[in-house]
Design a protein around this motif. Structure first.
Motif, PDB file in Angstrom:
ATOM      1  N   MET A  55      17.705  45.981 -46.636  1.00 54.50           N
ATOM      2  CA  MET A  55      17.566  47.118 -47.532  1.00 54.50           C
ATOM      3  C   MET A  55      18.895  47.819 -47.817  1.00 54.50           C
ATOM      4  O   MET A  55      18.936  48.962 -48.250  1.00 54.50           O
ATOM      5  N   GLY A  56      19.969  47.136 -47.531  1.00 55.31           N
ATOM      6  CA  GLY A  56      21.286  47.668 -47.880  1.00 55.31           C
ATOM      7  C   GLY A  56      21.731  48.858 -47.059  1.00 55.31           C
ATOM      8  O   GLY A  56      22.570  49.641 -47.486  1.00 55.31           O
ATOM      9  N   LEU A  57      21.170  48.996 -45.865  1.00 57.89           N
ATOM     10  CA  LEU A  57      21.555  50.122 -45.006  1.00 57.89           C
ATOM     11  C   LEU A  57      22.484  49.628 -43.906  1.00 57.89           C
ATOM     12  O   LEU A  57      22.037  49.159 -42.873  1.00 57.89           O
ATOM     13  N   GLU A  69      20.649  33.959 -50.057  1.00 55.27           N
ATOM     14  CA  GLU A  69      19.767  34.497 -51.080  1.00 55.27           C
ATOM     15  C   GLU A  69      19.282  35.855 -50.597  1.00 55.27           C
ATOM     16  O   GLU A  69      19.000  36.018 -49.403  1.00 55.27           O
ATOM     17  N   HIS A  70      19.210  36.815 -51.510  1.00 56.58           N
ATOM     18  CA  HIS A  70      18.763  38.152 -51.107  1.00 56.58           C
ATOM     19  C   HIS A  70      18.214  38.861 -52.340  1.00 56.58           C
ATOM     20  O   HIS A  70      18.967  39.355 -53.175  1.00 56.58           O
ATOM     21  N   THR A  71      16.896  38.863 -52.460  1.00 62.09           N
ATOM     22  CA  THR A  71      16.301  39.553 -53.612  1.00 62.09           C
ATOM     23  C   THR A  71      15.292  40.578 -53.136  1.00 62.09           C
ATOM     24  O   THR A  71      14.566  40.361 -52.165  1.00 62.09           O
ATOM     25  N   VAL A  72      15.285  41.713 -53.826  1.00 64.83           N
ATOM     26  CA  VAL A  72      14.286  42.755 -53.573  1.00 64.83           C
ATOM     27  C   VAL A  72      13.709  43.147 -54.924  1.00 64.83           C
ATOM     28  O   VAL A  72      14.464  43.519 -55.839  1.00 64.83           O
ATOM     29  N   LEU A  73      12.406  43.004 -55.066  1.00 67.09           N
ATOM     30  CA  LEU A  73      11.704  43.323 -56.318  1.00 67.09           C
ATOM     31  C   LEU A  73      12.386  42.682 -57.533  1.00 67.09           C
ATOM     32  O   LEU A  73      12.599  43.326 -58.558  1.00 67.09           O
ATOM     33  N   THR A  81      25.804  47.633 -55.547  1.00 68.83           N
ATOM     34  CA  THR A  81      26.686  48.699 -55.072  1.00 68.83           C
ATOM     35  C   THR A  81      25.829  49.686 -54.282  1.00 68.83           C
ATOM     36  O   THR A  81      24.593  49.613 -54.333  1.00 68.83           O
ATOM     37  N   GLU A  82      26.480  50.626 -53.611  1.00 71.50           N
ATOM     38  CA  GLU A  82      25.733  51.606 -52.831  1.00 71.50           C
ATOM     39  C   GLU A  82      24.797  52.414 -53.742  1.00 71.50           C
ATOM     40  O   GLU A  82      23.671  52.743 -53.365  1.00 71.50           O
ATOM     41  N   SER A  83      25.235  52.676 -54.957  1.00 68.12           N
ATOM     42  CA  SER A  83      24.377  53.491 -55.834  1.00 68.12           C
ATOM     43  C   SER A  83      23.166  52.671 -56.311  1.00 68.12           C
ATOM     44  O   SER A  83      22.074  53.221 -56.481  1.00 68.12           O
TER      45      SER A  83
END
Ligand SMILES: Nc1ncnc2c1ncn2[C@@H]1O[C@H](COP(=O)(O)OP(=O)(O)O)[C@@H](O)[C@H]1O
Ligand SMILES: [Mg+2]
Length: 352
Positions: A55-57, A69-73, A81-83
């Motif tokens: 989840m990018g944390l 590979e890394h996909t979310v929705l 990016t962080e934003s």
């Protein structure tokens, strides 16, 4: 139904004063909409770091995160990016952590905290959809508090977190998660700080809400009973990697990996003759990982290859995999690999 989260070959390495620590090694996981995936394993095995990375944390300055590979929705997150992450986490992904006190602001009433999340959601979705800002935030707060089983919500919403019991606070945290109308909920040991009765209530509540709202949920726990009760599928982690994965039924009734077999037979209810068994030895130290399979020094079934090469996933049994595959395809209307897999050389007869 398609996967809403998908990660393949995830590696997370921390740079520490004592050198690099590979906290997560070659993890592949997926979550379908409407599904509850459990991640279980002993403390320090990399459960939280895995989900945080998904989840990018992560503290980018000291961490390397790599994934094939890394996909979310549907978003490819490898270039996020962080934003980008922040906007996804604020709306589509919600988190429920172990300690509700750290998730709640102690000097703001619970009603105001919920209002803020609803307001943020409305603001974000309004700019996405160009719709009008819906009214009725106060009503929604009451509805949410009622939905998570808080009695007298009209009065309770004016209370501060310290005025509520631990169980009630965790219900508020769940209400905060729901307030963003997320598609994914991540719950990291959400009931570890609660007593057993409250734990059962909170787990049932989470399960009911996730089912009702059709969300996907990843729940982390070190407690197999919690996972067994709640999840559709489970991934078992050991020393930074997933060693077995499959439907709850398959994994708990026919555990394949010697580590999981040992773990299950060390549970008190397995001790039919009154004697408890334990897995000998200790989990490896992250700075001195064994070569090959991380479990091999403790494994009574270890073969020569286990000390040399880390095993890849194998389908555990043909009969079981066929039956499960049919069921899974029926449930998710999609062709998939076999859901019951173990990372163990025992299931690769050709290399023994
Ligand atoms: N900030 C950090 N710096 C260095 N190492 C860390 C940090 N956070 C976690 N780790 C390492 O990652 C491993 C996995 O941690 P974690 O995912 O929190 O375990 P779990 O949630 O399974 O208890 C830990 O054993 C530790 O070695
Ligand atoms: Mg953790």
């Amino acid at each position: 139904m398609s996967d809403i989260v998908r990660v393949k070959g995830l590696h997370v390495t921390f740079s520490t004063f004592n050198g690099p620590v590979q906290a997560v090694r070659d993890v592949s996981l997926r979550l379908a909409a409407g599904e509850i995936l459990g991640i279980v394993g002993e403390s320090g095995c990399g459960k939280s770091v895995t989900v945080q990375a998904m989840m990018g944390l992560w503290p980018t300055a000291i961490t390397t995160v790599e994934a094939a590979e890394h996909t979310v929705l549907g978003h490819d997150c490898r270039s996020f990016t962080e934003s980008d992450w922040r906007s996804l986490r604020g709306t589509d992904i919600a988190m429920v952590f172990q300690d509700p006190m750290t998730a709640l602001n102690p000097i703001v009433t619970i009603g105001k905290q919920l209002e803020e999340v609803i307001w943020l959601r409305q603001k974000r979705r309004r700019s996405d959809q160009k719709g009008s800002m819906t009214e009725g935030i106060a009503e929604e707060v009451i509805h949410l508090l009622r939905q998570v089983g808080i009695p007298e919500p009209e009065r309770r919403r004016n209370q501060y977190p310290h005025e509520l019991s631990g169980g009630m606070r965790q219900r508020v945290v769940i209400a905060m998660a729901l307030a963003g109308k997320p598609k994914i909920i991540l719950a990291d040991e959400p009931t570890t700080a609660l007593d057993v009765t409250t734990e059962a209530q909170i787990l049932l509540l989470l399960q009911k809400l996730v089912r009702e709202e059709g969300m996907g949920m990843i729940i982390i726990s070190h407690n197999l009973r919690v996972i067994a009760r709640l999840c559709d599928r489970v991934a078992v982690m050991y020393a930074g990697t997933v060693i077995e994965e499959g439907s709850i039924e398959a994994v708990l009734t026919s555990p394949a990996h010697p580590y999981l077999q040992g773990l299950l037979s060390s549970l008190p209810e397995s001790a039919t003759d009154g004697t408890l068994t334990a897995i000998e030895g200790q989990p490896p130290d992250s700075y001195h990982m064994p070569t090959g399979c991380a479990f091999h020094p403790r494994c009574h079934k270890a073969m020569r290859i286990c000390a040399r090469i880390a095993p890849t996933n194998s389908n555990v049994s043909d009969e079981c995999s066929k039956r499960e595959r049919v069921q899974h395809v029926r449930d998710h209307q999609q062709t998939r690999e076999c859901p019951h897999q173990a990372a163990c050389w025992l299931y690769r007869p050709e290399v023994k």
